[in-house]
Design a protein around this motif. Structure first.
Motif, PDB file in Angstrom:
ATOM      1  N   SER A 143      14.502  39.461   9.764  1.00 55.27           N
ATOM      2  CA  SER A 143      15.356  40.147   8.798  1.00 55.27           C
ATOM      3  C   SER A 143      16.798  39.718   9.014  1.00 55.27           C
ATOM      4  O   SER A 143      17.152  39.149  10.052  1.00 55.27           O
ATOM      5  CB  SER A 143      15.241  41.662   8.971  1.00 55.27           C
ATOM      6  OG  SER A 143      15.868  42.063  10.183  1.00 55.27           O
ATOM      7  N   ASP A 183      11.841  35.760   1.902  1.00 56.89           N
ATOM      8  CA  ASP A 183      10.487  36.215   1.632  1.00 56.89           C
ATOM      9  C   ASP A 183      10.606  37.708   1.322  1.00 56.89           C
ATOM     10  O   ASP A 183      10.887  38.500   2.216  1.00 56.89           O
ATOM     11  CB  ASP A 183       9.594  35.971   2.850  1.00 56.89           C
ATOM     12  CG  ASP A 183       8.138  36.318   2.591  1.00 56.89           C
ATOM     13  OD1 ASP A 183       7.778  36.575   1.428  1.00 56.89           O
ATOM     14  OD2 ASP A 183       7.367  36.329   3.565  1.00 56.89           O
ATOM     15  N   GLU A 184      10.467  38.065   0.056  1.00 53.64           N
ATOM     16  CA  GLU A 184      10.671  39.446  -0.363  1.00 53.64           C
ATOM     17  C   GLU A 184       9.327  40.078  -0.709  1.00 53.64           C
ATOM     18  O   GLU A 184       8.950  40.162  -1.864  1.00 53.64           O
ATOM     19  CB  GLU A 184      11.641  39.494  -1.533  1.00 53.64           C
ATOM     20  CG  GLU A 184      12.991  38.892  -1.161  1.00 53.64           C
ATOM     21  CD  GLU A 184      14.003  38.934  -2.281  1.00 53.64           C
ATOM     22  OE1 GLU A 184      14.103  39.976  -2.940  1.00 53.64           O
ATOM     23  OE2 GLU A 184      14.682  37.919  -2.473  1.00 53.64           O
ATOM     24  N   LYS A 185       8.651  40.547   0.314  1.00 53.26           N
ATOM     25  CA  LYS A 185       7.339  41.193   0.149  1.00 53.26           C
ATOM     26  C   LYS A 185       7.390  42.583   0.748  1.00 53.26           C
ATOM     27  O   LYS A 185       8.153  42.852   1.669  1.00 53.26           O
ATOM     28  CB  LYS A 185       6.246  40.378   0.839  1.00 53.26           C
ATOM     29  CG  LYS A 185       6.023  39.015   0.235  1.00 53.26           C
ATOM     30  CD  LYS A 185       4.930  38.277   0.961  1.00 53.26           C
ATOM     31  CE  LYS A 185       4.770  36.870   0.388  1.00 53.26           C
ATOM     32  NZ  LYS A 185       3.914  36.045   1.189  1.00 53.26           N
ATOM     33  N   SER A 186       6.581  43.445   0.251  1.00 55.09           N
ATOM     34  CA  SER A 186       6.436  44.800   0.786  1.00 55.09           C
ATOM     35  C   SER A 186       7.760  45.572   0.813  1.00 55.09           C
ATOM     36  O   SER A 186       8.002  46.371   1.706  1.00 55.09           O
ATOM     37  CB  SER A 186       5.840  44.761   2.202  1.00 55.09           C
ATOM     38  OG  SER A 186       4.654  44.024   2.215  1.00 55.09           O
ATOM     39  N   GLY A 187       8.629  45.301  -0.142  1.00 60.70           N
ATOM     40  CA  GLY A 187       9.872  46.040  -0.236  1.00 60.70           C
ATOM     41  C   GLY A 187      10.923  45.688   0.787  1.00 60.70           C
ATOM     42  O   GLY A 187      11.948  46.343   0.875  1.00 60.70           O
ATOM     43  N   SER A 188      10.686  44.668   1.591  1.00 60.29           N
ATOM     44  CA  SER A 188      11.692  44.247   2.566  1.00 60.29           C
ATOM     45  C   SER A 188      11.943  42.752   2.405  1.00 60.29           C
ATOM     46  O   SER A 188      11.120  42.023   1.868  1.00 60.29           O
ATOM     47  CB  SER A 188      11.242  44.557   3.993  1.00 60.29           C
ATOM     48  OG  SER A 188      10.125  43.775   4.332  1.00 60.29           O
ATOM     49  N   THR A 189      13.099  42.324   2.880  1.00 56.71           N
ATOM     50  CA  THR A 189      13.470  40.914   2.785  1.00 56.71           C
ATOM     51  C   THR A 189      13.543  40.323   4.176  1.00 56.71           C
ATOM     52  O   THR A 189      14.182  40.874   5.070  1.00 56.71           O
ATOM     53  CB  THR A 189      14.839  40.761   2.096  1.00 56.71           C
ATOM     54  OG1 THR A 189      14.758  41.320   0.789  1.00 56.71           O
ATOM     55  CG2 THR A 189      15.243  39.300   2.004  1.00 56.71           C
ATOM     56  N   GLU A 190      12.857  39.215   4.334  1.00 62.14           N
ATOM     57  CA  GLU A 190      12.924  38.464   5.584  1.00 62.14           C
ATOM     58  C   GLU A 190      13.225  37.023   5.243  1.00 62.14           C
ATOM     59  O   GLU A 190      12.959  36.551   4.142  1.00 62.14           O
ATOM     60  CB  GLU A 190      11.598  38.544   6.338  1.00 62.14           C
ATOM     61  CG  GLU A 190      11.300  39.907   6.899  1.00 62.14           C
ATOM     62  CD  GLU A 190      10.078  39.891   7.801  1.00 62.14           C
ATOM     63  OE1 GLU A 190       9.131  39.117   7.531  1.00 62.14           O
ATOM     64  OE2 GLU A 190      10.074  40.649   8.772  1.00 62.14           O
TER      65      GLU A 190
END
Length: 115
Positions: free
Chosen positions: A59, A90-97
């Protein structure tokens, strides 16, 4: 670590290249592309971030903490690596990494083999 066959790796690289080309992310002039990549990776912090992302996604806050960066420097460094297509969000599951791209993986593979 996932081990891919040469054919799987070639296919992954080709898919990434076609996606980046379609999205207009590749520079029209390859010389400009190489210059931008060289400029981005001249900085040791950005090289360290890239190497660390080669081990797994992180993150924004984790990157700031691990590399002792403030918001401004973290955004600048990550933006340079994104603009040169070495990393992406990588914006998956409501979080950005942030994660390494095929181009970033290729850089690390080539850089490691040279040292």
């Amino acid at each position: 670590m996932i081990v891919m066959t040469d054919e799987e790796l070639m296919n992954k690289r080709q898919e990434w290249y076609e996606k980046a080309k379609k999205e207009g992310k590749l520079k029209a002039n390859p010389t400009e592309d190489h210059k931008a990549g060289l400029k981005a990776l001249q900085n040791p912090v950005r090289r360290s971030i890239l190497k660390r992302l080669g081990e797994g996604n992180m993150s924004f806050e984790d990157i700031k903490k691990e590399f002792d960066l403030d918001d401004v420097h973290a955004k600048f460094d990550l933006s340079m690596l994104e603009d040169t297509l070495y990393i992406e969000k990588d914006e998956k599951s409501g979080s950005t990494e942030y994660c390494i791209t095929v181009r970033g993986e290729a850089f690390l593979a080539n850089a490691d083999s040279k040292h």
